[in-house]
Design a protein around this motif. Sequence first.
Motif, mmCIF file in Angstrom:
data_model
loop_
_atom_site.group_PDB
_atom_site.id
_atom_site.type_symbol
_atom_site.label_atom_id
_atom_site.label_comp_id
_atom_site.label_asym_id
_atom_site.label_seq_id
_atom_site.Cartn_x
_atom_site.Cartn_y
_atom_site.Cartn_z
ATOM 1 N N GLU A 7 0.830 -1.204 0.000
ATOM 2 C CA GLU A 7 0.000 0.000 0.000
ATOM 3 C C GLU A 7 0.863 1.251 0.000
ATOM 4 O O GLU A 7 0.602 2.203 -0.729
ATOM 5 N N SER A 8 1.942 1.240 0.812
ATOM 6 C CA SER A 8 2.839 2.396 0.865
ATOM 7 C C SER A 8 3.546 2.603 -0.470
ATOM 8 O O SER A 8 3.683 3.728 -0.957
ATOM 9 N N GLN A 33 1.196 4.013 -3.059
ATOM 10 C CA GLN A 33 0.944 5.422 -2.767
ATOM 11 C C GLN A 33 2.088 6.293 -3.258
ATOM 12 O O GLN A 33 1.880 7.381 -3.822
ATOM 13 N N ASN A 79 1.898 9.200 -6.085
ATOM 14 C CA ASN A 79 2.364 10.568 -5.840
ATOM 15 C C ASN A 79 3.358 11.007 -6.906
ATOM 16 O O ASN A 79 3.308 12.133 -7.413
ATOM 17 N N SER A 117 -10.705 5.280 -0.980
ATOM 18 C CA SER A 117 -9.715 4.586 -0.140
ATOM 19 C C SER A 117 -10.152 4.553 1.320
ATOM 20 O O SER A 117 -9.691 3.727 2.092
#
Length: 497
Positions: free
Chosen positions: A257-258, A261, A265, A395
Amino acid sequence: MGATCVIKQFLPQLSGTEAIHKAVELFNQEAVRLYELGEHSQIPTLMAYFSQDNRQYLVQEFIAGKTLLQELEAEGPFPETKIWKVLTDILPVLQFVHERNVIHRDITPVNIIRRHSDGLPVLIDFGVAKLLQSVTSPQTGGTIIGSPGYMPMELHTEGKVYPASDLYGLGTTVFHLLTGVSPHWLFIKYGFSWLPQWQKYLQAPISDALIYVLSKLLKEEVGDRYSSAEEVLRDIERLHKRPEPQVAGVSDEEFIESFLQEVWNTLSWIMLALAFLAFSFLVLWGTWNLLNYTIHFAGWLLTGALSIPGSIFKILVNFGLSVFSATGHGISSLSGHIVHFTSWLWAGVSSILVAFSNALTNLGAWAFSVVGRGISLLLGYVVHFADWLWAGANSIPIAVFKALKNFGGWTFSATGQELSFLLGYVVHFTSWLWAGVSSIPVAVFKALTNFSTWAFSAVGQGLSLLLGYVVHFAGWLWASASSIPVTVFKALANFST
């Protein structure tokens, strides 16, 4: 005295004069010791003790309140904050007792009463009965006295007790209050083998500090346990002064998930940079075209203006020739030159108007194209922002589903991991379903973006072309209309000639 009290009568089943005398002697010794312990505010005061008809009696202060077991049955497992309060309130009492060389031997939720008047726990049921029982149950190395499940290994195997033995009883008591699971039941089923796995019976997560303290209180071997109540209090103070240690590492799910993300970005910044470059290029391109059209228009204007002096010179030359002509042919010729001059002048003016019309055509086409593209880009950015906002919004339920999954896994950990796994799979499936459903509005937004961009661009270009054709047609019409006076003048010139 008017005070409420409790009278305890001891009925040891003794036979033989020597055993009876020994029991009375021990009773008197321990009664004096209980009187000394009653100086502590959290131990019942011994008001009197006496013997009557060969029976021994204690008169103690009555404690109005509920035992911790009654509190557990009424309210359910204790939260962590309440457990810390029990430990910090009862450990000073044990420290006071142990400093006077007394071991309680039977620390259980039944033998701790929460006093109604001040909410403090009071330790009851000290060991005169236990010591009297030792007269009738002599064993090698000592006496086995206590409640199964709350009694440490050394009391089972050796019959000996230490301050650490009472601390084991406190550990099992805290475990019972924290989980709602009886150590007596666990001891009957598993003996001491459940101790290393005590955390699996937790109903809720607890801090690492409490896990550390409780694990050391529940050590099977007396040498591995805390040796004194003071040592436990020092550890509690030390652990509460430092911040809670963070759990090392992250799960695969959190890592993915990180990572996604971070990718999103990065792509967002790249898209913004590309959009800025495209917009800058369009502005520069439009400015260049405007400058180019302006220069062309100035050139046409200058060409038209310069043609006027040339025509004037030609007229003057012809005029001079006409003046010196001896016949009417000269005047006719002069008239013809005047008409020619007028036609040339009219052609010059009309060329200026045509050039101005062409410039307006190009300027209008450029302006409408730039505005159309700008609005299309703006609409695209708005829809892209809505797309990003929608992705952020959807989300939130996914995060809620994950939280529910974790909560479900924790809730069912005490009763069976199978239910936890089932709930986890259900929540995962729901989150996948949600992600699929949420992708539909995103696709619609993207389709609308592309369609609106294409439509606006096509309409803009179509209007630009239409405006160009209209102005060109107007220019042609003007040129055609302006040629009529020229033709008339030429006809008059020829006629006059």
